[in-house]
Every structure is written in C-alpha cells, then in structure tokens.
Design a protein around this motif. Structure first.
Motif: not given
Length: 383
Positions: A275, A305, A316, A302, A298-299, A278
């Motif tokens: 986290a 995660y 998302v 995510l 970087w999605v 991110l």
C-alpha cells in the motif's frame, strides 16, 4: 491442467501474438511502435553524433509523428542496444518485456496470479496503450517493485530505482520512499546510482546534457499540450480549467506530496509496504506535469493488491478501461469547453486517485490498530 500451466499458456499465447504482429510488420515494411521508435532513434542519434534534442533524423515520420526525445542523455546510452534491431523488433522486445513485467508485478502484489485477473489486464487502457506504443514504463515499474518489495534482503538495494530514474525522471520519487520507510542505505544507493548514470551521460554527451538539464527538461512543448484529456495529472486538470499559474499547481502538488508522505509512513508502520508503494506511485502520477494514460500502468499493481475483492476490482476496471475518456471531446483545446459531466469523465483517473487517497486517509485517521501490527483489511506482505 493446473493453474500454473494455464497462466504459462496465456503468457505464451500473448507473446506469440506479439511476435506474429511484429514479424508481419517487419517483413512488409510497415511501421510499428511510436515510443519504441523514439527510443531507437535516440540511440542512433548518439551513434551518429547527432543532437538528441533536435528533430531525430533516424525517426520515420510515418511511425512516430516526428516526436522528440524527451529523456535524459543517460537514457539514450541505455537504449544503445536497440539500435542494432529494426524498429518492429524493438517494439516486439519491449512488448514481450512488458508482458513479463506486468505478470511479475501482478504476482508480487497478489501473492499469486489468478487467471481471471490476468485476463482482465488487456481491457485496461494503460495496458493496451503501453503495449501498442512500445512504451518502457512497465519495465521501469518492475525495476521499482523489485527494489522496493524485495523477496529477500539484497546487498544492492536501490540500484534498480536509480537506474529507472536515469531513464525517466519520475521514478526519482521512490528515493524518498526508501528514506520514509527506513531504508536509508538503499535510498543513498539509489541516489548515487542516478547521479552516477547522469554523470556518465554528461561525460559521453556533454552538449546534450547541458541542453537537457538547462532547457529541454523544462520544455513542456516536448511532451505535447497539457490540456489534452490523455494528460491525467493535477497539472492537466488545472490546464483544462485554464488555471495555468504555477502557484495553483505548486500548492496542489505540495499538498499531495505531504499527504502521500504521511500515508506512506503510516502504511509502513502498519506493516503494509504494498500500500505504501502504491501511494507513492499515485503521488508520482498526480504531481508529474505530464501523466499520459499509459503512464498509469501502476493500475496493474493496484489490481494485484485488490485480488479477491471483486467489487473494488470492478470499480478499477470501470475507471481504467478508458471508456470515460473516449466519450469526451479532446484535442485542439476543446477540453476547455467541457460541461460538468464531461469534466468528471475527462478527469476520471485523477479524480479516482484523489478519492482513493481521501478514503485511505480517512480510514487511517479513524482506525488506530496497535502499533506495529498490519491492518486486517490491508494485509501485510512478508519481505
């Protein structure tokens, strides 16, 4: 067939498809890749003694629209091996490397590689845009992740982050991340690596280095118009409101960095380095003057995660498929005349990131688990 073999088959199918596309374009003399062609042209400019920050003579106007080289001289030196390949095979090399990098990051953030999650990636705009353009960002991301979330203790921690910053300046933000999370030796090593690579660039390409660090690095025209909808950054949002004063941007960027640093420290204290990383990446994307949609790669981290939280993943996907951006008018400064709904849709990436940051900040302020423990809703990653 077990899950591992299924994942391997999916990756093999994707790589085979990319190879087929590249070979077809190569044999038929069809241009392929935009940013990959710029990387190669920059390398050829170095070999031929041509200026890096003038129009690139080795660039095929049909493939890259006469785009400039916007990276530091050290990047051009690192791109030198690409000069040995035709542009279509450079695109293939970066495409295959990006696919493997995305798989590695997804696995690192999820702890496994759910096949359904892997199949979700192609519908995300940052993914398919990155692959189609021949971008290097996925490779830089996996370098940062390998350094920031090592599987085991590493003697040369920070070197990969320093090298990533020598290719693009944005990864410099991960050096403060190392210091904020108590890894001072790695932070100094990353800084030394970046400065060392920049010094090599200055020694080999002194004229280009002077030009880059004194003018080209600040020349916004090199990257295109800040008002374009594809520029999903704080500066892009302000430009679309015709707020071009540096004061607005500086104030929002400083606030974003301050809140980001507090979140990084708190997530680190609670034992959740994923986290924290991110949050750092999100801050980098928001405060960078130009953050094109493919920079939001970087999605993928995510998504890893959030593996198993299907409602969150659906949210998302709803934002990052790019549908919202596709339905708003863009280009030729038409963004300045957007209505209220178009403003929300056209700034979807930025608004989603700001909303996520606000929710995280609120949750961390409201909840106060025992110091040193990881939050049960934000599982810790063993290092």
């Amino acid at each position: 067939m077990d899950k591992g073999k299924k994942v391997s088959l999916v990756l093999l199918a994707v790589v085979t498809g990319l190879a087929g596309i590249a070979v077809h374009h190569w044999l038929n003399g069809i241009p392929l890749g935009v940013d990959s062609a710029v990387y190669r042209a920059g390398a050829l400019a170095v070999l031929r003694g041509q200026p890096l920050y003038d129009p690139l003579l080795a660039l095929d106007p049909k493939s890259a629209l006469e785009l400039p080289f916007t990276y530091p001289p050290s990047a051009a030196l690192l791109f030198l091996p690409l000069a040995a390949l035709p542009p279509q095979l450079v695109w293939l090399l970066l495409g295959v490397g990006s696919v493997l990098a995305l798989w590695s990051v997804l696995r690192r953030f999820s702890g496994t590689t759910p096949l359904l999650l892997l199949c979700l990636l192609p519908v995300l705009q940052p993914v398919w845009r990155l692959i189609s353009l021949g971008q290097v960002n996925a490779l830089l991301m996996v370098m940062v992740v390998a350094d920031a979330l090592p599987v085991r203790s590493r003697r040369y921690g920070g070197v990969l982050i320093g090298l990533a910053a020598a290719v693009k300046l944005t990864p410099l933000i991960f050096i403060p991340y190392l210091f904020l999370t108590g890894r001072r030796a790695d932070g100094w090593r990353a800084l030394a690596t970046f400065l060392g690579a920049s010094a090599v660039g200055a020694l080999v390409l002194p004229g280009d280095s002077v030009r880059y660090w004194t003018s080209a690095v600040l020349d916004n025209r090199n990257a295109g118009s800040a008002t374009w909808a594809d520029n999903q950054s704080l500066r892009g949002v302000l430009a679309r409101f015709d707020l071009t004063s540096i004061g607005w941007y500086a104030a929002l960027a400083a606030l974003c960095l301050l809140l980001g640093a507090l979140l990084v420290r708190e997530f680190h204290r609670r034992g959740d380095p994923r986290a924290a990383l991110l949050v750092t990446a999100g801050c980098a994307l928001l405060v960078s003057p130009i953050s094109w949609t493919h920079h939001w790669i970087w999605v993928v981290a995510l998504a890893g995660y959030l593996a198993g939280r299907w409602a969150a993943l659906a949210g998302v996907a709803a934002v990052f498929t790019g549908i919202a951006l596709a339905v708003v008018p863009e280009g030729a400064r038409r963004e300045l005349s957007w209505g209220p709904v178009q403003v929300v849709l056209g700034n979807a990436y930025v608004l989603a990131a700001l909303a996520a940051g606000a929710v995280l900040a609120a949750r961390l302020l409201i909840r106060s688990p025992d110091r040193g423990r990881a939050s049960p809703e934000l599982p810790a990653l063993r290092q």
